[in-house]
Scaffold this motif. Sequence first.
Motif, PDB file in Angstrom:
ATOM      1  N   MET A  46       0.823  -1.207   0.000  1.00 56.65           N
ATOM      2  CA  MET A  46       0.000   0.000   0.000  1.00 56.65           C
ATOM      3  C   MET A  46       0.858   1.259   0.000  1.00 56.65           C
ATOM      4  N   VAL A  47       1.931   1.239   0.784  1.00 59.11           N
ATOM      5  CA  VAL A  47       2.826   2.398   0.810  1.00 59.11           C
ATOM      6  C   VAL A  47       3.480   2.593  -0.553  1.00 59.11           C
ATOM      7  N   SER A  48       3.891   1.502  -1.189  1.00 63.81           N
ATOM      8  CA  SER A  48       4.570   1.587  -2.483  1.00 63.81           C
ATOM      9  C   SER A  48       3.684   2.234  -3.541  1.00 63.81           C
ATOM     10  N   TYR A  49       2.448   1.799  -3.610  1.00 62.35           N
ATOM     11  CA  TYR A  49       1.577   2.290  -4.675  1.00 62.35           C
ATOM     12  C   TYR A  49       0.890   3.606  -4.323  1.00 62.35           C
ATOM     13  N   GLU A  50       0.859   3.960  -3.036  1.00 59.60           N
ATOM     14  CA  GLU A  50       0.342   5.278  -2.660  1.00 59.60           C
ATOM     15  C   GLU A  50       1.218   6.387  -3.229  1.00 59.60           C
ATOM     16  N   VAL A  51       2.517   6.114  -3.328  1.00 62.57           N
ATOM     17  CA  VAL A  51       3.435   7.121  -3.870  1.00 62.57           C
ATOM     18  C   VAL A  51       3.080   7.429  -5.318  1.00 62.57           C
ATOM     19  N   SER A  52       2.897   6.389  -6.116  1.00 64.42           N
ATOM     20  CA  SER A  52       2.539   6.587  -7.524  1.00 64.42           C
ATOM     21  C   SER A  52       1.179   7.258  -7.653  1.00 64.42           C
ATOM     22  N   ILE A  53       0.208   6.816  -6.856  1.00 66.08           N
ATOM     23  CA  ILE A  53      -1.121   7.411  -6.918  1.00 66.08           C
ATOM     24  C   ILE A  53      -1.056   8.897  -6.570  1.00 66.08           C
ATOM     25  N   GLY A  54      -0.276   9.238  -5.548  1.00 64.69           N
ATOM     26  CA  GLY A  54      -0.147  10.639  -5.159  1.00 64.69           C
ATOM     27  C   GLY A  54       0.421  11.502  -6.265  1.00 64.69           C
ATOM     28  N   LEU A  55       1.462  11.013  -6.941  1.00 62.08           N
ATOM     29  CA  LEU A  55       2.063  11.787  -8.028  1.00 62.08           C
ATOM     30  C   LEU A  55       1.107  11.919  -9.213  1.00 62.08           C
ATOM     31  N   ILE A  56       0.347  10.868  -9.501  1.00 62.84           N
ATOM     32  CA  ILE A  56      -0.600  10.938 -10.611  1.00 62.84           C
ATOM     33  C   ILE A  56      -1.718  11.925 -10.303  1.00 62.84           C
ATOM     34  N   MET A  94      -1.467  11.988 -20.205  1.00 61.91           N
ATOM     35  CA  MET A  94      -2.561  11.749 -19.276  1.00 61.91           C
ATOM     36  C   MET A  94      -3.267  10.413 -19.500  1.00 61.91           C
ATOM     37  N   ILE A  95      -3.331   9.934 -20.727  1.00 61.96           N
ATOM     38  CA  ILE A  95      -3.949   8.614 -20.934  1.00 61.96           C
ATOM     39  C   ILE A  95      -3.135   7.517 -20.235  1.00 61.96           C
ATOM     40  N   PRO A  96      -1.797   7.481 -20.396  1.00 62.38           N
ATOM     41  CA  PRO A  96      -1.028   6.501 -19.612  1.00 62.38           C
ATOM     42  C   PRO A  96      -1.159   6.704 -18.104  1.00 62.38           C
ATOM     43  N   MET A  97      -1.270   7.975 -17.657  1.00 61.36           N
ATOM     44  CA  MET A  97      -1.422   8.221 -16.224  1.00 61.36           C
ATOM     45  C   MET A  97      -2.756   7.666 -15.710  1.00 61.36           C
ATOM     46  N   THR A  98      -3.789   7.765 -16.524  1.00 56.12           N
ATOM     47  CA  THR A  98      -5.080   7.204 -16.134  1.00 56.12           C
ATOM     48  C   THR A  98      -4.994   5.686 -16.004  1.00 56.12           C
ATOM     49  N   VAL A  99      -4.301   5.050 -16.944  1.00 56.15           N
ATOM     50  CA  VAL A  99      -4.134   3.590 -16.890  1.00 56.15           C
ATOM     51  C   VAL A  99      -3.305   3.191 -15.670  1.00 56.15           C
ATOM     52  N   ILE A 100      -2.237   3.934 -15.404  1.00 51.06           N
ATOM     53  CA  ILE A 100      -1.389   3.624 -14.246  1.00 51.06           C
ATOM     54  C   ILE A 100      -2.165   3.836 -12.947  1.00 51.06           C
ATOM     55  N   PHE A 101      -3.000   4.883 -12.907  1.00 49.55           N
ATOM     56  CA  PHE A 101      -3.831   5.109 -11.719  1.00 49.55           C
ATOM     57  C   PHE A 101      -4.773   3.924 -11.496  1.00 49.55           C
ATOM     58  N   PRO A 160       9.010   6.204 -11.464  1.00 46.15           N
ATOM     59  CA  PRO A 160       9.712   7.109 -12.402  1.00 46.15           C
ATOM     60  C   PRO A 160       8.785   7.690 -13.470  1.00 46.15           C
ATOM     61  N   THR A 161       7.861   6.866 -13.975  1.00 48.27           N
ATOM     62  CA  THR A 161       6.947   7.350 -15.016  1.00 48.27           C
ATOM     63  C   THR A 161       6.061   8.464 -14.498  1.00 48.27           C
ATOM     64  N   SER A 162       5.519   8.309 -13.297  1.00 47.77           N
ATOM     65  CA  SER A 162       4.652   9.346 -12.732  1.00 47.77           C
ATOM     66  C   SER A 162       5.432  10.611 -12.395  1.00 47.77           C
ATOM     67  N   LEU A 163       6.695  10.467 -11.995  1.00 46.81           N
ATOM     68  CA  LEU A 163       7.533  11.656 -11.749  1.00 46.81           C
ATOM     69  C   LEU A 163       7.751  12.446 -13.037  1.00 46.81           C
ATOM     70  N   VAL A 164       8.055  11.732 -14.120  1.00 47.47           N
ATOM     71  CA  VAL A 164       8.235  12.400 -15.409  1.00 47.47           C
ATOM     72  C   VAL A 164       6.931  13.072 -15.842  1.00 47.47           C
ATOM     73  N   ALA A 165       5.796  12.419 -15.588  1.00 46.44           N
ATOM     74  CA  ALA A 165       4.499  12.988 -15.969  1.00 46.44           C
ATOM     75  C   ALA A 165       4.221  14.276 -15.208  1.00 46.44           C
ATOM     76  N   VAL A 166       4.512  14.304 -13.919  1.00 47.32           N
ATOM     77  CA  VAL A 166       4.310  15.528 -13.127  1.00 47.32           C
ATOM     78  C   VAL A 166       5.158  16.665 -13.683  1.00 47.32           C
ATOM     79  N   ALA A 167       6.428  16.362 -14.002  1.00 46.70           N
ATOM     80  CA  ALA A 167       7.313  17.392 -14.562  1.00 46.70           C
ATOM     81  C   ALA A 167       6.797  17.880 -15.915  1.00 46.70           C
ATOM     82  N   ALA A 168       6.308  16.957 -16.739  1.00 51.95           N
ATOM     83  CA  ALA A 168       5.816  17.324 -18.069  1.00 51.95           C
ATOM     84  C   ALA A 168       4.570  18.196 -17.977  1.00 51.95           C
ATOM     85  N   VAL A 169       3.623  17.812 -17.129  1.00 51.26           N
ATOM     86  CA  VAL A 169       2.384  18.592 -16.995  1.00 51.26           C
ATOM     87  C   VAL A 169       2.676  19.951 -16.370  1.00 51.26           C
ATOM     88  N   ALA A 170       3.528  19.978 -15.353  1.00 52.13           N
ATOM     89  CA  ALA A 170       3.877  21.254 -14.715  1.00 52.13           C
ATOM     90  C   ALA A 170       4.570  22.185 -15.709  1.00 52.13           C
TER      91      ALA A 170
END
Length: 353
Positions: A153-163, A206-213, A335-345
Motif C-alpha cells: 500500500m505504501v509503495s503504490y500510494e506514492v505513484s497514486i499521489g504523483l498521478i 494523461m492517458i497513460p497516467m489514467t491507466v497507471i492510476f 519514475p513514469t509518474s515523476l516524469v508525468a508531473v514534470a511534463a504537466v507542470a
Amino acid sequence: MDFWTTPVGWTLLTLGQILLVTVVLLLSVAFQIYGDRKIFAGVQMRKGPNVVGPFGLLQSFADLGKFLVKELIIPAGADRAVFLLAPLISVVLALGSWAVMPFAPGWVVANINVGVLYLFAFSSMGVYGIIMGGWASNSKYAFLGSLRSAAQMVSYEVSIGLIVITAILLSGSMSLQQIVVSQGGGFWNWNMFGGGLKNLPLMVVMIPMTVIFFISGLAETNRPPFDLPEAESELVAGYAVEYGSTPYLLFYLSEMSNILLMSMLLAVLFLGGWQAPFPTPFTASWPPTLVSLFAFFWLFIKTVAVFFANAMVRSVVPRYRYDQLMRLGWKIFLPTSLVAVAAVAGWRVFTSV
C-alpha cells in the motif's frame, strides 16, 4: 432565520447526509459483490449466484445474515482489544473517505477545498487497521500478510499521489468538486485527454497516467492480480486468516468500499466526474434537482464502467509474484509518474506565459 442555518439545524442536516450516503454505499457494496461474482462466473462460463432472490440478487444479503449469526472466535494468545479494534478502524476510515466525494453539483457531505489531501490522509491511515489485525492475531501467517499489505500500500500510494498531482495541476484546485467542474463542456475537456483542446498534446501523458492510476488502484486495494497480502497458496488468506463472523465482515466491507471509492475517484479525477461527455445546454431550463440527478447518472455510469474493468482484470489476469509487484511499483510506475508531473507542470507554466 432559516432553521437549517442554525447550529442545531446544520448538525441534523449533516447527520442526515452522512446517514443517506452510508446507507446508499452499503447497498451499493452489496450489489457490487453480486456484480463481481456474476462477472467472474461469466468469464468462467458458469452461472454464479442465481438461487437467493430473483436472479440471485439477494445473495449478498444472505451472506450478511450468515456472518452475523456466526460465532465470534478470538484466537488464544491474541491481543483481544487490538484484535477487535483493527476491523473497526479499517471500516471507519473506509467509510469516512466518502465524505468529500462529489456525487453531483452540490451533492457532497463536506465540500472542503483540500478534498484531495483529506483522501490522502484517510487512505494512508487505512494500513493501520490491517497491521493491527495481523499483529494481534498471534499468527505468523497473519503477521506476514499484514507486513506485505503495508509495503504494498505504501509503495503504490506514492505513484497514486504523483498521478493525482497531474490532475490538480490541470484543474488548478485540490477541491474534488472544483476538479469536476473544470472538466465540463465535453469529453475533450476531461483530464484524461489533457483538460481541454488547448492542452490536447498532454493526452500522450494523461492517458497513460489514467491507466497507471487504475492499475495502482488495484494494488492499493489488494485487488487481484495484486492480492499478495491474501495469497491463499502461501499465506492462507493473510492478515484476515484468524478472523471470522462480524470482524471479518468489517474487513471485507472496508475492502469492497475502497474498491468502489477508487473506481469513483478515477471517474472524478480523469473522466469528468458527473459531467456529461457532450455539451448539455438543454439542461439550463431544468430544475436544479433534475440537473443533479442527470449529473449523478453520468457519474454512476462511469463508476460502473471502471468497476467492470476492475472485475474483468480480477477474472482474467493471473496473480503476480511479490518481487514483480514491487518492481512494477518502484521501477516503472514511480519514475513514469515523476516524469508525468514534470511534463504537466512544465506545460502549464510555459503555455500560460
